[in-house]
Enzyme design. Structure first.
Site, PDB file in Angstrom:
ATOM      1  N   GLU A 139       0.808  -1.220   0.000  1.00 16.66           N
ATOM      2  CA  GLU A 139       0.000   0.000   0.000  1.00 16.66           C
ATOM      3  C   GLU A 139       0.841   1.271   0.000  1.00 16.66           C
ATOM      4  OE1 GLU A 139      -3.313   0.098   2.782  1.00 16.66           O
ATOM      5  OE2 GLU A 139      -3.539  -2.078   2.649  1.00 16.66           O
ATOM      6  N   HIS A 143       1.153   6.438  -2.910  1.00 21.67           N
ATOM      7  CA  HIS A 143       1.725   7.777  -2.723  1.00 21.67           C
ATOM      8  C   HIS A 143       2.727   8.146  -3.815  1.00 21.67           C
ATOM      9  CE1 HIS A 143      -0.126   8.118   1.204  1.00 21.67           C
ATOM     10  NE2 HIS A 143       0.424   6.988   1.596  1.00 21.67           N
TER      11      HIS A 143
END
Length: 270
Positions: A139, A143
């Protein structure tokens, strides 16, 4: 893929502020959890560890191999991987606060000889070519300011035959958005697969498990937040707790809108 209007340093400052609280909430994890059904009573920390194992198992790690944990957060996954899989782990995080917490967690676990945490940007790694046996990004690529550049860096530092595993929320509905700062718009699973192929990887395995990730985390995390209210208010103040509770909204966007992709690929040997 589109390039967001923030920088890695922006992400670092965001996590410098967020990580002390998230470290309490998720015990050193920065990702969702995995539960089999509504009757599964595993606590939050175990759910997060399950998801870590499910992602890492796709790599087929062998004792003694060297793994890059790209976007390692506060270090709980790096410690689990080094301990349970018998590998060396180099964790890279853009957050200096996260790096301190992660290295302290590794040291306290007696794994300082096999877990090293660095402050760095996974778009521009300092490691030489063909350096790692495997890469995991749990995860953290949500970003990325330039996903293609990050994948090329992972390809560069992997040895021929090395493996990479990532996990990421994926979009099913064009209207869905992610309720957090510095997160790029979720991609379709097929677009992520195409990005790995464009970077030179050979796709090996991928699975969708949104119902067991979003569907369960979205139900459990708000209750977990309430259970920590007294500790949160004492350590970080009422405003921080209210921010945490607000962040819990939208964690389960619904199976018609979002899924959760685990993907494993390999760098060719020739």
């Amino acid at each position: 893929m589109s390039h967001p209007n923030w920088t890695p340093d922006d992400v670092g400052e965001y996590y410098n502020a967020l990580t002390p609280a998230s470290d309490v909430f998720l015990a050193g994890n920065e990702h969702h959890g995995y539960w089999y059904d509504d009757e599964d009573e595993a606590p939050i920390e175990e759910g997060s560890a399950r998801l870590t194992r499910k992602i890492v198992d796709t790599l087929g790690l062998r004792p003694g191999e060297h793994l890059l944990d790209a976007g390692c957060g506060a270090g709980a996954p790096a410690v689990l991987i080094a301990d349970e899989y018998g590998v060396r782990v180099t964790g890279v995080t853009i957050s200096s606060v996260g790096a301190q917490l992660a290295q302290a967690r590794a040291d306290a676990s007696g794994l300082s000889d096999r877990v090293r945490i660095e402050v760095g940007d996974y778009h521009a790694l300092t490691h030489p070519e063909n350096h790692f046996d495997a890469v995991v990004a749990i995860e953290s690529l949500i970003h990325a300011v330039d996903l293609d550049k990050a994948l090329r860096e992972f390809y560069r530092v992997l040895r021929p035959g090395g493996r990479i595993a990532i996990s990421e929320p994926t979009r099913l509905s064009p209207e869905v958005t992610m309720p957090s700062m510095y997160i790029r718009e979720p991609a379709k699973a097929e677009d992520l697969l195409d990005a790995f192929v464009a970077a030179g990887f050979v796709l090996e395995e991928w699975v969708h498990c949104g119902r067991r990730v979003f569907g369960q985390s979205g139900r459990r995390f708000p209750k977990h937040a309430e259970s920590l209210r007294e500790e949160f208010v004492a350590r970080f103040g009422e405003e921080a707790f209210l921010g945490l509770r607000e962040a819990m909204k939208g964690l389960d966007p619904g199976p018609e809108n979002m899924s959760y992709l685990i993907l494993c690929a390999r760098k060719p040997t020739g």
